[in-house]
Design a protein around this motif. Structure first.
Motif, PDB file in Angstrom:
ATOM      1  N   PRO A 119      -5.142  -3.903 -14.787  1.00 32.09           N
ATOM      2  CA  PRO A 119      -4.092  -4.274 -15.740  1.00 32.09           C
ATOM      3  C   PRO A 119      -3.635  -3.069 -16.561  1.00 32.09           C
ATOM      4  N   GLY A 120      -2.317  -2.989 -16.783  1.00 34.57           N
ATOM      5  CA  GLY A 120      -1.755  -1.907 -17.579  1.00 34.57           C
ATOM      6  C   GLY A 120      -1.288  -0.706 -16.770  1.00 34.57           C
ATOM      7  N   MET A 121      -1.525  -0.715 -15.451  1.00 36.23           N
ATOM      8  CA  MET A 121      -1.105   0.429 -14.625  1.00 36.23           C
ATOM      9  C   MET A 121       0.406   0.403 -14.392  1.00 36.23           C
ATOM     10  N   PHE A 122       0.965   1.587 -14.180  1.00 32.45           N
ATOM     11  CA  PHE A 122       2.374   1.757 -13.791  1.00 32.45           C
ATOM     12  C   PHE A 122       2.368   2.305 -12.364  1.00 32.45           C
ATOM     13  N   LEU A 123       2.906   1.518 -11.430  1.00 29.23           N
ATOM     14  CA  LEU A 123       2.832   1.893 -10.021  1.00 29.23           C
ATOM     15  C   LEU A 123       4.193   1.783  -9.349  1.00 29.23           C
ATOM     16  N   VAL A 124       4.354   2.562  -8.285  1.00 30.42           N
ATOM     17  CA  VAL A 124       5.534   2.418  -7.434  1.00 30.42           C
ATOM     18  C   VAL A 124       5.071   2.223  -5.998  1.00 30.42           C
ATOM     19  N   GLY A 125       5.905   1.520  -5.220  1.00 33.51           N
ATOM     20  CA  GLY A 125       5.590   1.290  -3.818  1.00 33.51           C
ATOM     21  C   GLY A 125       6.834   1.437  -2.967  1.00 33.51           C
ATOM     22  N   GLY A 126       6.673   1.924  -1.778  1.00 33.30           N
ATOM     23  CA  GLY A 126       7.807   2.119  -0.885  1.00 33.30           C
ATOM     24  C   GLY A 126       8.130   0.879  -0.091  1.00 33.30           C
ATOM     25  N   ASP A 127       8.242  -0.251  -0.784  1.00 28.67           N
ATOM     26  CA  ASP A 127       8.540  -1.511  -0.105  1.00 28.67           C
ATOM     27  C   ASP A 127       9.060  -2.498  -1.148  1.00 28.67           C
ATOM     28  N   VAL A 141       6.889  -1.498  -9.067  1.00 23.97           N
ATOM     29  CA  VAL A 141       8.238  -1.677  -8.538  1.00 23.97           C
ATOM     30  C   VAL A 141       8.372  -1.008  -7.177  1.00 23.97           C
ATOM     31  N   GLY A 142       9.302  -1.530  -6.387  1.00 20.08           N
ATOM     32  CA  GLY A 142       9.624  -0.927  -5.104  1.00 20.08           C
ATOM     33  C   GLY A 142      10.704   0.127  -5.265  1.00 20.08           C
ATOM     34  N   ILE A 143      10.571   1.223  -4.520  1.00 20.87           N
ATOM     35  CA  ILE A 143      11.566   2.308  -4.586  1.00 20.87           C
ATOM     36  C   ILE A 143      11.904   2.765  -3.177  1.00 20.87           C
ATOM     37  N   GLY A 144      13.031   3.477  -3.034  1.00 19.05           N
ATOM     38  CA  GLY A 144      13.464   3.985  -1.747  1.00 19.05           C
ATOM     39  C   GLY A 144      12.841   5.340  -1.434  1.00 19.05           C
ATOM     40  N   ALA A 145      13.164   5.851  -0.251  1.00 16.42           N
ATOM     41  CA  ALA A 145      12.526   7.076   0.239  1.00 16.42           C
ATOM     42  C   ALA A 145      12.902   8.304  -0.597  1.00 16.42           C
ATOM     43  N   THR A 146      14.141   8.341  -1.092  1.00 16.68           N
ATOM     44  CA  THR A 146      14.539   9.496  -1.904  1.00 16.68           C
ATOM     45  C   THR A 146      13.753   9.532  -3.211  1.00 16.68           C
ATOM     46  N   GLU A 147      13.670   8.376  -3.873  1.00 18.31           N
ATOM     47  CA  GLU A 147      12.878   8.311  -5.103  1.00 18.31           C
ATOM     48  C   GLU A 147      11.409   8.593  -4.816  1.00 18.31           C
ATOM     49  N   MET A 148      10.926   8.086  -3.680  1.00 18.51           N
ATOM     50  CA  MET A 148       9.522   8.307  -3.328  1.00 18.51           C
ATOM     51  C   MET A 148       9.237   9.795  -3.162  1.00 18.51           C
ATOM     52  N   THR A 149      10.182  10.512  -2.585  1.00 19.32           N
ATOM     53  CA  THR A 149      10.001  11.956  -2.419  1.00 19.32           C
ATOM     54  C   THR A 149       9.829  12.623  -3.789  1.00 19.32           C
TER      55      THR A 149
END
Length: 431
Positions: A119-127, A141-149
């Motif tokens: 709990p409390g983590m900030f995460l991103v996922g490529g999906d 949150v989900g992000i695209g490949a450019t943001e992931m880069t």
């Protein structure tokens, strides 16, 4: 002496404030956040970001904070898929990725099963179904490949602080109803254009749910068009974390929305009044109660994906299928969400119940949900699926029809050969 002004915040605001090293953030504010963990899979991962990172001359900011899962192209069914998987494995080795799970399950299920969430983590996922992690009190949150880069190169991402929609559920779900029915109902009731909103779920119905069911709520926040979904952590959350062998963070239960926090809107629903829901082709928004369907024939019943093939989903299906057989002219395909799911279902007898009824077991992975691997449907065929999306051509031919329902409803259709009310079969079981 200067007093700090107390300004109440939602759970999402608090996590974003912490990640951006601020005491307070306002909806609409642009902030740069430090990412606690990155999730990628074989489809949106190395094959998309490898060349971009090389062009930038950049390396992964912290390989120990990256979780990579091969789940979309597994097992490889053609040379192209095999090459994508080979590239994924090479990149994981070259970058010394801290957590690489190869063909062990679907990323949104692997992440919590392996104890990566606190709990409390900030995460991103490529999906797009990355919001699943919000069930554990995280902001994911989900992000695209450019943001992931950019994230892989810097460990940071900018974000506009979203507003939060509170969705309260009271009462007890009827037998034969599940979190999937709640989300299909919400797709029809709230629509799929809740752009850039955090969907915060709560109330006694949610509090009584298992973590698997809470994952469905946050997972399908994507279908509501939300930025993400989120649920405050409680003892159920902490027990899950302990069962993975990890220790809950000391501040885990402190990550909560303040009582005076401002929501964009608040909705109240009664679970006691909810009937099993079925979404008709070609949108989850086309949902209505199962009782409003008149014997729609089902050629394929499919239980799979991150949304609908966890251990609890297999238990739901088994409760319908026990002692029954799949109808002639209907096939039932089941792709468990992870190897751990398969192992647990084999150990407690669930797999035996399913296969004795005539279910065909498929490899774990995203599979037919994403139109990959085994389980594609043909022209004119109808499929009832426990997955989350039924866009035109999503699971095979563009001239096929995909209906969505809970594992209870999918199993009921497998037995009767038509869309059926699972409550009636459960009642027969009791009698």
């Amino acid at each position: 002496m200067t007093e700090t002004l107390y300004r109440p915040q939602t759970l999402a605001q608090k996590i974003i404030a912490r990640a951006s090293q601020k005491d307070y953030v306002s909806p609409g504010e642009l902030v740069t956040c430090q990412v606690d963990l990155v999730l990628m899979h074989d489809s949106s991962g190395p094959r998309r970001v490898k060349s971009r990172l090389e062009e930038l001359g950049a390396k992964v900011f912290d390989p120990s904070k990256v979780v990579l899962v091969s789940d979309h192209f597994v097992p490889a069914t053609d040379p192209e898929s095999a090459e994508i998987l080979a590239l994924t494995r090479r990149w994981a080795n070259e970058q010394q990725i801290g957590h690489f799970y190869d063909m062990q399950g679907i990323c949104h299920v692997m992440l919590p099963q392996q104890g990566h969430l606190q709990p409390g983590m900030f995460l991103v996922g490529g999906d797009s179904h990355s919001p699943t992690g919000g069930a554990f009190g995280t902001f994911m949150v989900g992000i695209g490949a450019t943001e992931m880069t950019g994230v892989l190169a810097t460990g940071e991402i900018w974000i506009k602080v979203p507003e939060t929609v509170r969705i309260n559920w009271s009462g007890q779900l009827q037998p034969g109803c599940s979190a999937k029915d709640i989300m299909l109902f919400l797709c029809a009731r709230l629509g799929m254009n809740n752009n850039y909103k955090v969907m915060e779920f709560g109330g006694e119905t949610v509090a009584a749910m298992s973590m698997y069911e809470r994952m469905v709520l946050c997972n399908m926040s994507a279908e509501l068009g939300g930025k993400t979904g989120i649920i405050e952590a409680d003892d159920t959350t902490l027990n899950w974390i302990r069962n993975t062998g990890k220790t809950p963070a000391e501040d885990a239960l402190q990550w909560r929305t303040d009582s005076q926090a401002q929501y964009h809107s608040v909705h109240h629903f009664n679970a006691c009044e909810l009937a099993p829901q079925i979404a008709a082709p070609h949108s989850p928004e086309n949902t209505k109660a199962v009782t409003e369907y008149d014997k729609v024939p089902i050629h394929q019943a499919y239980i799979g994906a991150c949304t609908g093939a966890k251990l609890s989903d297999l238990h739901m299906a088994a409760s319908i299928l026990k002692g029954r057989k799949v109808a002639t002219g209907t096939r039932l395909l089941i792709a468990p969400a992870s190897l751990k799911t398969t192992e647990a279902a084999a150990k407690d007898g669930t797999l035996a119940t399913l296969t004795e009824a005539g279910a065909i077991l498929l490899p774990t992975g995203c599979g037919a949900c994403a139109g990959m691997g085994a389980g594609a449907i043909a022209n004119g065929e109808n499929c009832l699926s426990s997955t989350s999306r039924n866009f035109k051509g999503r699971m095979g031919s563009p001239n096929s029809n995909v209906y969505l329902g809970s594992p209870y409803s999918v199993a009921a259709a497998a037995v009767t050969g038509v869309i059926s009310d699972p409550r009636e079969l459960l009642m027969e079981t009791v009698l």
